[in-house]
Design an enzyme around this catalytic site. Sequence first.
Site, PDB file in Angstrom:
ATOM      1  N   HIS A 226      10.095   7.949  -3.830  1.00 29.81           N
ATOM      2  CA  HIS A 226       9.104   6.776  -3.754  1.00 29.81           C
ATOM      3  C   HIS A 226       8.221   6.957  -2.393  1.00 29.81           C
ATOM      4  CE1 HIS A 226       7.914   2.467  -3.373  1.00 29.81           C
ATOM      5  NE2 HIS A 226       8.332   2.882  -2.221  1.00 29.81           N
ATOM      6  N   GLU A 227       8.937   7.371  -1.434  1.00 26.84           N
ATOM      7  CA  GLU A 227       8.068   7.278  -0.054  1.00 26.84           C
ATOM      8  C   GLU A 227       7.249   8.509  -0.213  1.00 26.84           C
ATOM      9  OE1 GLU A 227       8.067   5.185   2.197  1.00 26.84           O
ATOM     10  OE2 GLU A 227       9.762   3.879   1.206  1.00 26.84           O
TER      11      GLU A 227
ATOM     12  N   GLU B 282       3.061   0.174  -3.943  1.00 25.12           N
ATOM     13  CA  GLU B 282       4.422   0.275  -4.112  1.00 25.12           C
ATOM     14  C   GLU B 282       4.758   0.599  -5.539  1.00 25.12           C
ATOM     15  OE1 GLU B 282       6.613  -0.020  -1.750  1.00 25.12           O
ATOM     16  OE2 GLU B 282       5.220  -0.031  -0.427  1.00 25.12           O
TER      17      GLU B 282
ATOM     18  N   HIS C 215       3.834   7.467  -1.777  1.00 24.06           N
ATOM     19  CA  HIS C 215       2.995   6.999  -1.056  1.00 24.06           C
ATOM     20  C   HIS C 215       2.115   8.162  -0.315  1.00 24.06           C
ATOM     21  CE1 HIS C 215       4.425   2.832  -1.158  1.00 24.06           C
ATOM     22  NE2 HIS C 215       5.535   3.290  -0.455  1.00 24.06           N
TER      23      HIS C 215
END
Length: 138
Positions: free
Chosen positions: A23-24, A61, A27
Amino acid sequence: MKLLHQPVFLGNTMPDSKHLVLHEAGHWLQWQLYGRDFPEVDRCNPHYVEKSSSESCAWTEGFADAVAAYALGDYRYVYEDLWAARGPDGGNWNRTIALMTRDFSQDFREYFTEDRPAAGLSTAGAAERILTEHTTSY
């Protein structure tokens, strides 16, 4: 050009979560796809899946969540999305990646209602059903 200088803090066993780590990384990928730029994000700290924040927070997100799910082929973290094997984008994210390198979307609404159709990606049928079933509004 605005720069993304947000630290990532992973405490205790958080680095053991493949989804969280990817997920990070999602970004970072979005930042790279947008030419080392990032949408102006507001009302996103803190952010939760079950609580309202902002359209820009939901876009960044949600994209990061979708990257994790796609990379792992594991949709327990997020519902099956547009890139799933039987999804409307043919089981991969290639056309979305190409689209995002050409067109900057400030939020998901712009990505879905303007940029996807311009790139020949569906916003009806299965794509619309996925959004209707898994988002509050777009």
